[in-house]
Motif scaffolding. Structure first.
Motif, PDB file in Angstrom:
ATOM      1  N   ALA A 197      59.216  44.890  63.182  1.00  0.00           N
ATOM      2  CA  ALA A 197      58.574  46.070  62.598  1.00  0.00           C
ATOM      3  C   ALA A 197      57.113  46.253  63.022  1.00  0.00           C
ATOM      4  O   ALA A 197      56.723  47.357  63.422  1.00  0.00           O
ATOM      5  CB  ALA A 197      58.697  46.021  61.076  1.00  0.00           C
ATOM      6  N   ARG A 211      64.665  46.599  63.865  1.00  0.00           N
ATOM      7  CA  ARG A 211      63.602  47.292  63.118  1.00  0.00           C
ATOM      8  C   ARG A 211      62.980  46.350  62.094  1.00  0.00           C
ATOM      9  O   ARG A 211      61.776  46.355  61.871  1.00  0.00           O
ATOM     10  CB  ARG A 211      64.162  48.529  62.420  1.00  0.00           C
ATOM     11  CG  ARG A 211      64.602  49.636  63.344  1.00  0.00           C
ATOM     12  CD  ARG A 211      65.200  50.792  62.573  1.00  0.00           C
ATOM     13  NE  ARG A 211      66.234  51.464  63.356  1.00  0.00           N
ATOM     14  CZ  ARG A 211      67.049  52.380  62.889  1.00  0.00           C
ATOM     15  NH1 ARG A 211      66.961  52.762  61.615  1.00  0.00           N
ATOM     16  NH2 ARG A 211      67.957  52.935  63.665  1.00  0.00           N
ATOM     17  N   THR A 212      63.817  45.545  61.483  1.00  0.00           N
ATOM     18  CA  THR A 212      63.311  44.580  60.498  1.00  0.00           C
ATOM     19  C   THR A 212      62.593  43.427  61.191  1.00  0.00           C
ATOM     20  O   THR A 212      61.496  43.027  60.800  1.00  0.00           O
ATOM     21  CB  THR A 212      64.471  44.036  59.656  1.00  0.00           C
ATOM     22  OG1 THR A 212      65.118  45.128  58.992  1.00  0.00           O
ATOM     23  CG2 THR A 212      63.979  43.039  58.626  1.00  0.00           C
ATOM     24  N   ARG A 246      61.069  53.088  67.225  1.00  0.00           N
ATOM     25  CA  ARG A 246      61.270  52.433  65.925  1.00  0.00           C
ATOM     26  C   ARG A 246      62.362  53.105  65.114  1.00  0.00           C
ATOM     27  O   ARG A 246      62.901  52.509  64.169  1.00  0.00           O
ATOM     28  CB  ARG A 246      59.963  52.398  65.139  1.00  0.00           C
ATOM     29  CG  ARG A 246      59.425  53.742  64.699  1.00  0.00           C
ATOM     30  CD  ARG A 246      58.115  53.584  63.936  1.00  0.00           C
ATOM     31  NE  ARG A 246      57.620  54.858  63.421  1.00  0.00           N
ATOM     32  CZ  ARG A 246      56.482  54.991  62.764  1.00  0.00           C
ATOM     33  NH1 ARG A 246      55.714  53.930  62.541  1.00  0.00           N
ATOM     34  NH2 ARG A 246      56.097  56.178  62.320  1.00  0.00           N
ATOM     35  N   GLN A 304      60.835  35.678  64.986  1.00  0.00           N
ATOM     36  CA  GLN A 304      61.608  36.909  64.834  1.00  0.00           C
ATOM     37  C   GLN A 304      63.007  36.684  65.430  1.00  0.00           C
ATOM     38  O   GLN A 304      63.199  36.712  66.657  1.00  0.00           O
ATOM     39  CB  GLN A 304      60.895  38.072  65.529  1.00  0.00           C
ATOM     40  CG  GLN A 304      59.526  38.397  64.951  1.00  0.00           C
ATOM     41  CD  GLN A 304      58.439  37.410  65.373  1.00  0.00           C
ATOM     42  OE1 GLN A 304      58.544  36.737  66.400  1.00  0.00           O
ATOM     43  NE2 GLN A 304      57.389  37.308  64.568  1.00  0.00           N
ATOM     44  N   ASP A 307      55.937  49.572  65.126  1.00  0.00           N
ATOM     45  CA  ASP A 307      54.921  50.489  64.601  1.00  0.00           C
ATOM     46  C   ASP A 307      53.764  50.643  65.587  1.00  0.00           C
ATOM     47  O   ASP A 307      53.273  51.759  65.820  1.00  0.00           O
ATOM     48  CB  ASP A 307      54.392  49.980  63.251  1.00  0.00           C
ATOM     49  CG  ASP A 307      55.426  50.096  62.134  1.00  0.00           C
ATOM     50  OD1 ASP A 307      56.392  50.871  62.295  1.00  0.00           O
ATOM     51  OD2 ASP A 307      55.250  49.414  61.105  1.00  0.00           O
TER      52      ASP A 307
END
Length: 633
Positions: A565, A561-562, A553, A459, A569
């Protein structure tokens, strides 16, 4: 490796008089490796009576002298350049000036009366900044002040990269880290700065989904901005690096690599191409050696000038071809001889004849620990002295790293050692994000090795805070404060958005635990403990923090956020479950079945690891789930 004596760190909170004494001492006293620090006399008075504070700068510079004045940027600025000013340096300076309100920027002109002059010729010693001569590579001096009754900024590097680094620091004077708007006035300041170790960077060496091309370009820009100078390209899932290493790159992939190499070179970052032939190479095969050199020539033609041959994560209990057993015999010492032969050929036949090339880097098959082995001893004695060896520390993922261990590794391998630090990489724990700071490393480690690189997470955006803290450590470890560095990395992501910063801090706390610091969610855990003790206002504080997590979020920056994710969540659902658990304990109408349903939803989030296995997403493990379980129990 040459070590430099470091001035005493400038600690916040000292009495002002003591700070000034320390700064004056550091500025005037000789420091190992600095060269001549004597400054020519001049009028250093600021041109206004008001003082603009010097912001916290990243990475922390070695010596900062606050002259307690201000210099206005103004609507028009003259810039004097020289051979030390390459396009990236000039672009950084011009962008910063425009952000600070300059509308007319004249390159090469003399300043008009009262107009700011920015000098980037790399040699000037104006404003008592002293000469950069004698500083290590990448070192620089930067001064803002008043000379001959005129405002002036001077940027001078020990080399072109040093001038580029000075420009990055100048940009922070205009727009400090984490602020939404730029300043129109600059603090009167003198800075003298240099890195603790020669190589500082990022190694994209994880298993699993590689970064996208745009993420790599962004990481190169990030590295340049924060004075990291190396990007080692070694994603395990690029087939042309490992399983298909003999095959030339198709044009589409070659185009992307060309763009990366050009972006890196333009921003003073060494793009290191790392080919991993170990799983299938026949060391004694002339055809395999020729294939490897063909591959390197293909990369040379698109602008790559630095190369690595990692031989990690392979089975060396057997040969890939029978001929190697005949040529080298058997055992780990035999493997070390075979590897050294291959690596020495590359250094001798491909890199040494090319003056622009840097020495070869390798990752040995035994890449951790300091214990003497047949493999390490043989490799040390047979490998060309020009080749750099990468090392992960005492373990593959090292919770701590001491200076004596780094020195012992350099002695054991008998070659320059470049640390491949497996933090914040999470391919071995794919259900977790690792958002804690870079820590557990002695301040003397950078001076004991050839450099430090960090292996990040799949990430990319989520890796930024830890990589930012790594950059601060590698540049000036004596001044490094992990918590402050991490928070600055979070402020960088928030870009002046207070709500986003609050959410980022709470989210990073929730994902703090790792092998280098196993403490789970320290702030949240403290809030829960205060609530259990019945401390005043503890319930409201806990509820507010959980509400921040439940909305994170929607409030963190879009790029995160991408990138994160699944964890955002899961954070949303676990925070809702914890809020319901809080209400349950207060007897405000929530039922146990409702809490259980929310908990089950929170547990349902999964990711797929690099081996195709399903893994549960973990956030705040041992804290959030325990709080909910206690309420239900």
């Amino acid at each position: 490796m040459r070590a430099f004596r470091i001035p005493a760190p400038l600690l916040l909170g000292f009495a002002l008089g003591l700070v000034i004494i320390l700064l004056l001492r550091d500025w005037s006293g000789g420091t190992g490796g600095e060269g001549d620090t004597r400054a020519a006399p001049h009028d250093a008075r600021p041109h206004t009576d008001e003082s603009t504070p010097v912001p916290t700068l990243w990475p922390p510079p070695r010596v900062v002298r606050d002259d307690r004045g201000s210099v206005a940027i103004g609507r028009s600025v003259a810039v004097r350049t020289g051979d030390a000013t390459d396009p990236a340096t000039l672009d950084t300076v011009v962008r910063a000036l425009r952000a600070g309100g300059a509308r007319e920027i004249r390159i090469g002109d003399e300043p008009r009366s009262g107009e700011l002059l920015v000098v980037t010729d790399g040699t000037s010693a104006d404003l008592d900044a002293g000469s950069p001569k004698g500083l290590p590579k990448g070192g620089y001096v930067l001064a803002v002040g008043h000379a001959d009754d005129a405002p002036r900024v001077v940027l001078a590097g020990a080399d072109r990269t040093g001038t580029f680094h000075a420009a990055q620091t100048f940009a922070q004077l205009v727009r400090p880290v984490g602020t939404a708007t730029a300043r129109t006035t600059l603090p009167a300041v003198r800075i003298r700065d240099w890195p603790a170790t020669a190589t500082r960077g990022i190694v994209e060496g994880f298993y699993g989904t590689p970064w996208t091309h745009q993420e790599r370009l962004a990481q190169l820009d990030f590295a340049a901005r924060w004075k990291l100078n190396t990007y080692l390209y070694s994603p395990k899932d690029d087939p042309y690096l490992r399983s298909r290493w003999r095959d030339p790159y198709p044009e589409s992939r070659l185009t992307a690599l060309r763009a990366l190499a050009r972006r890196a070179t333009a921003r003073h970052v060494s793009f290191v191409y790392a080919l991993s032939p170990g799983p299938t190479v026949c060391y004694s095969s002339a055809a395999d050696r020729a294939a490897l050199l063909r591959k390197f020539r293909q990369l040379w033609d698109i602008g790559v000038r630095s190369y690595a041959v990692p031989l990690d994560d392979i089975d060396i209990t057997r040969w890939n071809c029978a001929a190697d057993g005949t040529t080298y015999g058997h055992g780990r010492a035999a493997v070390a001889r075979a590897q050294a032969d291959l690596l020495n050929d590359i250094q001798r036949d491909f890199l040494t004849p090319r003056p622009e090339a840097t020495p070869l880097i390798t990752v040995p098959t035994e890449y951790d620990g300091t214990r003497a082995t047949d493999y390490k001893t043989t490799l040390a004695s047979t490998l060309s002295p020009d080749i750099t060896v990468m090392w992960t520390g005492p373990l593959v993922v090292s919770p701590t790293l001491r200076t004596d261990q780094a020195r012992e590794a350099a002695r054991r391998y008998a070659h320059p050692v470049l640390i491949w630090d497996n933090y914040p990489v999470n391919d071995y724990t794919p259900g977790n994000l690792l958002l804690g700071p870079y820590e557990g490393r002695d301040s003397g480690v950078p001076g004991a090795v050839a450099g430090i690189t960090a292996n990040p997470m799949n990430q990319a955006t989520a890796s930024v805070p830890a990589l930012f803290s790594l950059a601060a450590y590698a540049w000036h470890p004596e001044a490094y404060r992990p918590t402050a560095a991490l928070d600055a990395g979070l402020r960088l992501l928030a870009a002046g958005d207070r709500r986003a910063l609050t959410a980022l801090r709470a989210f990073a706390d929730l994902n703090h635990a790792s092998r280098i610091d196993t403490t789970p969610a320290p702030k949240l855990a403290a809030l829960i403990e205060a609530y259990r003790r019945g401390a005043p206002n503890a319930k409201a504080a806990l509820r507010n923090h959980l509400t921040t997590l439940a909305t994170a979020r929607d409030t963190v920056p879009p790029a995160l956020r991408t990138s994160a994710a699944p964890w955002l969540d899961a954070t949303h659902d676990w925070a809702r479950a914890a809020l319901a658990a809080l209400a349950l304990q207060d007897g405000t109408g929530t039922t146990r079945s409702q809490v259980r349903a929310l908990r089950d939803t929170a547990r349902s989030h999964t990711v797929t690891d690099w081996q195709g296995r399903t893994r549960t997403v973990e956030v705040g493990a041992g804290v959030l789930d325990a709080f909910v379980a206690r309420a239900l129990g």
